[in-house]
Design a protein around this motif. Structure first.
Motif, PDB file in Angstrom:
ATOM      1  N   GLN A 111      -6.165 -63.818   2.551  1.00  0.00           N
ATOM      2  CA  GLN A 111      -6.457 -64.238   3.701  1.00  0.00           C
ATOM      3  C   GLN A 111      -5.706 -64.449   4.779  1.00  0.00           C
ATOM      4  N   HIS A 112      -4.026 -64.655   4.256  1.00  0.00           N
ATOM      5  CA  HIS A 112      -3.208 -64.386   5.277  1.00  0.00           C
ATOM      6  C   HIS A 112      -2.955 -63.159   5.878  1.00  0.00           C
ATOM      7  N   LYS A 166       5.190 -56.856  19.566  1.00  0.00           N
ATOM      8  CA  LYS A 166       4.608 -58.084  18.830  1.00  0.00           C
ATOM      9  C   LYS A 166       3.519 -57.737  18.004  1.00  0.00           C
ATOM     10  N   GLU A 224       2.911 -58.012  13.966  1.00  0.00           N
ATOM     11  CA  GLU A 224       1.710 -58.365  13.080  1.00  0.00           C
ATOM     12  C   GLU A 224       1.358 -57.687  11.954  1.00  0.00           C
ATOM     13  N   TYR A 255     -10.586 -64.543   7.168  1.00  0.00           N
ATOM     14  CA  TYR A 255      -9.378 -64.742   7.834  1.00  0.00           C
ATOM     15  C   TYR A 255      -9.395 -65.719   8.926  1.00  0.00           C
ATOM     16  N   SER A 256      -8.404 -65.910   9.509  1.00  0.00           N
ATOM     17  CA  SER A 256      -8.224 -67.101  10.516  1.00  0.00           C
ATOM     18  C   SER A 256      -9.424 -67.015  11.454  1.00  0.00           C
ATOM     19  N   PHE A 303      -8.966 -65.821  15.492  1.00  0.00           N
ATOM     20  CA  PHE A 303      -9.165 -64.605  15.915  1.00  0.00           C
ATOM     21  C   PHE A 303     -10.450 -64.175  16.125  1.00  0.00           C
ATOM     22  N   ILE A 321      -1.784 -67.153  23.428  1.00  0.00           N
ATOM     23  CA  ILE A 321      -1.715 -66.784  22.233  1.00  0.00           C
ATOM     24  C   ILE A 321      -0.409 -66.983  21.369  1.00  0.00           C
ATOM     25  N   VAL A 373      -1.165 -69.980  19.453  1.00  0.00           N
ATOM     26  CA  VAL A 373      -1.367 -69.598  18.309  1.00  0.00           C
ATOM     27  C   VAL A 373      -0.023 -69.242  17.581  1.00  0.00           C
ATOM     28  N   GLU A 410       7.911 -64.657  14.157  1.00  0.00           N
ATOM     29  CA  GLU A 410       6.996 -65.259  14.670  1.00  0.00           C
ATOM     30  C   GLU A 410       7.523 -66.123  15.974  1.00  0.00           C
ATOM     31  N   MET A 447      -7.295 -74.505  13.906  1.00  0.00           N
ATOM     32  CA  MET A 447      -6.668 -73.437  12.829  1.00  0.00           C
ATOM     33  C   MET A 447      -5.815 -73.947  11.688  1.00  0.00           C
ATOM     34  N   PHE A 482     -16.010 -75.318  14.094  1.00  0.00           N
ATOM     35  CA  PHE A 482     -14.938 -74.377  13.219  1.00  0.00           C
ATOM     36  C   PHE A 482     -15.871 -73.911  12.002  1.00  0.00           C
TER      37      PHE A 482
HETATM   38  N1  BYC Z   1      -9.785 -70.131   9.173  1.00  0.00           N
HETATM   39  O1  BYC Z   1      -9.122 -76.517   1.396  1.00  0.00           O
HETATM   40  P1  BYC Z   1      -8.722 -75.789   2.727  1.00  0.00           P
HETATM   41  C1  BYC Z   1      -0.833 -65.254  12.573  1.00  0.00           C
HETATM   42  C2  BYC Z   1     -10.843 -72.236   4.698  1.00  0.00           C
HETATM   43  S1  BYC Z   1      -1.944 -64.850  11.426  1.00  0.00           S
HETATM   44  C3  BYC Z   1     -10.565 -69.635   8.411  1.00  0.00           C
HETATM   45  O2  BYC Z   1      -7.703 -76.744   3.532  1.00  0.00           O
HETATM   46  P2  BYC Z   1      -6.265 -74.369   2.260  1.00  0.00           P
HETATM   47  C4  BYC Z   1      -0.986 -64.677  13.697  1.00  0.00           C
HETATM   48  C5  BYC Z   1     -10.178 -72.251   3.583  1.00  0.00           C
HETATM   49  O3  BYC Z   1      -9.580 -70.973   3.415  1.00  0.00           O
HETATM   50  C6  BYC Z   1      -1.417 -66.497  10.213  1.00  0.00           C
HETATM   51  N2  BYC Z   1     -10.700 -70.190   7.337  1.00  0.00           N
HETATM   52  O4  BYC Z   1      -7.777 -74.588   2.350  1.00  0.00           O
HETATM   53  C7  BYC Z   1      -1.458 -63.195  13.814  1.00  0.00           C
HETATM   54  C8  BYC Z   1     -10.920 -72.644   2.545  1.00  0.00           C
HETATM   55  O5  BYC Z   1     -11.999 -71.707   2.137  1.00  0.00           O
HETATM   56  P3  BYC Z   1     -11.888 -71.045   0.595  1.00  0.00           P
HETATM   57  C9  BYC Z   1      -2.752 -67.263   9.817  1.00  0.00           C
HETATM   58  C10 BYC Z   1      -9.997 -71.500   7.133  1.00  0.00           C
HETATM   59  O6  BYC Z   1      -6.232 -72.582   1.629  1.00  0.00           O
HETATM   60  C11 BYC Z   1      -1.547 -62.349  14.890  1.00  0.00           C
HETATM   61  C12 BYC Z   1     -11.635 -73.785   3.336  1.00  0.00           C
HETATM   62  O7  BYC Z   1     -11.688 -73.346   4.689  1.00  0.00           O
HETATM   63  N3  BYC Z   1      -2.157 -68.198   8.954  1.00  0.00           N
HETATM   64  O8  BYC Z   1       0.186 -65.981  12.680  1.00  0.00           O
HETATM   65  O9  BYC Z   1      -5.811 -75.293   1.098  1.00  0.00           O
HETATM   66  C13 BYC Z   1      -1.446 -62.910  16.209  1.00  0.00           C
HETATM   67  C14 BYC Z   1     -11.110 -75.026   3.035  1.00  0.00           C
HETATM   68  O10 BYC Z   1      -9.834 -75.163   3.551  1.00  0.00           O
HETATM   69  C15 BYC Z   1      -9.123 -72.129   7.982  1.00  0.00           C
HETATM   70  C16 BYC Z   1      -2.351 -68.152   7.635  1.00  0.00           C
HETATM   71  O11 BYC Z   1      -3.242 -67.728   6.967  1.00  0.00           O
HETATM   72  C17 BYC Z   1      -9.030 -71.267   9.132  1.00  0.00           C
HETATM   73  N4  BYC Z   1      -8.413 -71.581  10.240  1.00  0.00           N
HETATM   74  O12 BYC Z   1      -5.751 -74.293   3.420  1.00  0.00           O
HETATM   75  C18 BYC Z   1      -0.756 -64.428  16.367  1.00  0.00           C
HETATM   76  C19 BYC Z   1      -1.500 -69.260   6.755  1.00  0.00           C
HETATM   77  N5  BYC Z   1      -8.553 -73.041   7.729  1.00  0.00           N
HETATM   78  O13 BYC Z   1     -10.753 -70.174   0.589  1.00  0.00           O
HETATM   79  C20 BYC Z   1      -0.736 -64.839  15.140  1.00  0.00           C
HETATM   80  C21 BYC Z   1      -1.807 -69.424   5.453  1.00  0.00           C
HETATM   81  C22 BYC Z   1      -9.421 -73.255   6.474  1.00  0.00           C
HETATM   82  O14 BYC Z   1     -11.864 -72.264  -0.514  1.00  0.00           O
HETATM   83  N6  BYC Z   1      -2.969 -70.139   4.901  1.00  0.00           N
HETATM   84  N7  BYC Z   1     -10.138 -72.361   5.993  1.00  0.00           N
HETATM   85  O15 BYC Z   1     -13.230 -70.236   0.743  1.00  0.00           O
HETATM   86  C23 BYC Z   1      -2.688 -71.426   4.734  1.00  0.00           C
HETATM   87  O16 BYC Z   1      -1.717 -72.174   5.052  1.00  0.00           O
HETATM   88  C24 BYC Z   1      -4.030 -72.247   4.412  1.00  0.00           C
HETATM   89  O17 BYC Z   1      -4.701 -71.148   3.651  1.00  0.00           O
HETATM   90  C25 BYC Z   1      -4.915 -72.890   5.368  1.00  0.00           C
HETATM   91  C26 BYC Z   1      -6.087 -73.613   4.680  1.00  0.00           C
HETATM   92  C27 BYC Z   1      -4.109 -74.173   5.828  1.00  0.00           C
HETATM   93  C28 BYC Z   1      -5.188 -71.971   6.270  1.00  0.00           C
END
Ligand code: BYC
Length: 339
Positions: free
Chosen positions: A64-65, A95, A99, A131-132, A135, A148, A152, A182, A221, A291
Motif C-alpha cells: 500500500q505504501h 521531487k 516519489e 493507496y493513501s 491522492f 502538498i 502531505v 521527504e 491520512m 474518509f
Molecule cells: N488511505 O487499521 P488501520 C507519500 C486503511 S506517500 C487509505 O489503522 P494500518 C507521498 C488501512 O489500510 C506515503 N487507506 O490500518 C507520496 C486499513 O485497510 P486494510 C503514504 C487507509 O495499516 C507522493 C484500514 O484503513 N504513507 O508520502 O494499521 C507525494 C484500517 O486502518 C488510510 C504510507 O503509506 C489512508 N490514509 O494503518 C507526497 C505509510 N489509513 O489494509 C507524499 C505507511 C488507513 O485493512 N502506512 N487506511 O484493508 C501506514 O503507516 C499504515 O498502513 C496506515 C494505516 C497508518 C496508513
C-alpha cells in the motif's frame, strides 16, 4: 544508486531458523524465537522464520505504501508543465522523481516477502489494493503543490520516521532514505509557500484556499481513530507500527500550527486551540464518512487516478519488452562467449 541501502542487513544479525530448516522443529519453538526477537526490539530479515500473519501484514502495509508513492506522483506531476519558473520546475521534477524512487524501494522491500512486483501492480490496477486516500483530491492551483509539500509530505514524515525502526529490516532500511528525501520535499513546499505569501493578495488567497482544501484530508491520512483501527494493536505488538494513528495525528497538529502561524495562514478549524492542561492542541471532528468514501473508491479523483496509472503502465509496456529483450540477448551472448 537508490537500492544500495535496502538489503544490507546488520552484519551482527543472527538469523532465526530459515524456513527449510524449520520443518522438523516444533512450531511453538519458532514462534518463541520470533517473539523473543520482537520483544528484544531486534530485526526480522527476509530469510528468517516469521508467522504467516506477520508476513501478510507487512506485505499489505508495504505494498500500500509503495502504491501511495507511485499514485502520489500524479497530483503534483499534473503541474510540472505549468510550474511558474525554471527553478520551480526543476525542484518539482526532482521531487516527483523521488516519489517514483520511493515506490521502487518499497516494491523491492515487499518482494522480499515473496510477492512479485507484477502481482502488486496487478492488485493496484484491478482496484483490490489500497493507496493513501490523500491522492484522490485534485490539485487546482499552483499553491496546492506547495501545500502538498508542506502538509502531505509533512504528515508522511511524521508517519514514516517511526517506521525507520520497524521490526522488518528491509522496510526499516528503505524508510531511512525515504525520510531524508521527504524532508527535502517538505522544506521545498514550505519555502514555495513563504514566497507566495510574500506576493500579491491574490497569491495569499490562493495559498489560504489550498490550505482550506487540504487540511482535513491530511489529518485523515493518518488513518482511522485508534478505537476504529483494526490493524493497530497487532501492528504495534509486532513492532511494525511504533506510534498509534491518533498520537501521530496529534504530533502533526502540534508541529504544524506554529508553522502555519509563521506562514500567515489559518487552518480551517474553529475548534483548533492550545490546551494548556493536555499540553497539546485540541482540534475539531474529522469527517470519517468522507474518509471511508474516498478509501472505498468514491473520492473526487479515484477513478481518474487509477485510469491514469493504468494507461501509463500500458503505454510503458514497449519499454519493459525492449529491456527484457535486451537482457535476454545479452545473456545469450554471454553464454555463447563462455561456451
Ligand atoms: N488511505 O487499521 P488501520 C507519500 C486503511 S506517500 C487509505 O489503522 P494500518 C507521498 C488501512 O489500510 C506515503 N487507506 O490500518 C507520496 C486499513 O485497510 P486494510 C503514504 C487507509 O495499516 C507522493 C484500514 O484503513 N504513507 O508520502 O494499521 C507525494 C484500517 O486502518 C488510510 C504510507 O503509506 C489512508 N490514509 O494503518 C507526497 C505509510 N489509513 O489494509 C507524499 C505507511 C488507513 O485493512 N502506512 N487506511 O484493508 C501506514 O503507516 C499504515 O498502513 C496506515 C494505516 C497508518 C496508513
Amino acid at each position: 544508486m537508490y537500492t544500495q541501502a535496502l538489503d544490507i542487513p546488520d552484519p551482527q544479525h543472527k538469523p532465526l531458523e530459515v524456513v527449510p530448516a524449520a520443518a522438523g522443529s516444533p512450531a511453538g519453538q519458532l514462534q518463541a524465537h520470533f517473539d523473543a526477537r520482537i520483544d528484544a526490539d531486534g530485526k526480522i530479515e527476509p530469510r528468517d522464520w516469521m508467522p504467516e500473519a506477520y508476513r501478510r501484514t507487512l506485505l499489505r502495509q508495504i505494498s500500500q505504501h509503495a502504491h501511495s508513492e507511485i499514485v502520489g506522483m500524479l497530483p503534483e506531476g499534473n503541474w510540472i508543465s505549468r510550474a511558474p519558473s525554471l527553478k520551480r520546475k526543476a525542484i518539482l521534477l526532482a521531487k516527483v522523481q523521488d516519489e517514483g524512487g520511493h515506490g521502487l524501494y518499497l516494491y523491492s522491500a515487499a518482494e522480499t516477502l515473496g510477492t512479485s512486483r507484477d502481482q502488486m501492480v496487478e492488485a493496484l490496477h484491478s482496484g483490490k489494493a489500497k493507496y493513501s486516500s490523500i491522492f484522490n483530491y485534485p490539485t487546482l492551483s499552483w499553491a496546492d503543490v506547495g501545500v502538498i509539500g508542506w502538509l502531505v509530505d509533512g504528515a508522511a514524515i511524521m508517519n514514516q520516521v517511526p517506521i525507520c525502526r520497524c521490526s522488518y529490516g528491509p522496510y526499516a532500511r528503505a524508510m531511512i532514505r525515504i525520510c531524508k528525501e521527504e524532508s527535502f520535499h517538505q522544506r521545498q513546499g514550505f519555502e514555495s509557500l513563504v514566497v507566495q505569501m510574500k506576493g500579491t493578495p491574490a497569491q495569499r488567497e490562493m495559498v489560504q484556499d489550498a490550505v482550506n482544501r487540504w487540511w482535513w484530508p491530511v489529518l485523515a491520512m493518518f488513518g482511522p481513530p485508534d478505537a476504529d483501527s483494526p490493524n493497530s494493536a497487532q501492528g504495534m505488538r509486532w513492532g511494525i507500527k511504533r506510534i498509534s494513528n491518533d498520537n501521530l495525528r496529534q504530533k502533526f497538529v502540534d508541529a504544524t500550527v506554529p508553522q502555519a502561524r509563521i506562514l500567515g495562514v489559518t487552518p480551517p478549524d474553529p475548534a483548533l486551540r492550545w490546551n494548556e492542561a493536555r499540553g497539546h492542541h485540541d482540534y475539531g471532528a474529522i469527517d470519517w464518512d468522507e474518509f471511508w468514501a474516498v478509501v472505498n473508491g468514491n473520492g473526487p479523483c479515484n477513478k481518474e487516478r487509477l485510469a491514469t496509472r493504468v494507461k501509463a503502465h500500458n503505454d510503458g509496456q514497449w519499454v519493459r519488452d525492449a529491456a527484457l529483450a535486451h537482457a535476454q540477448k545479452n545473456q545469450a551472448r554471454q553464454l555463447k562467449e563462455a561456451a
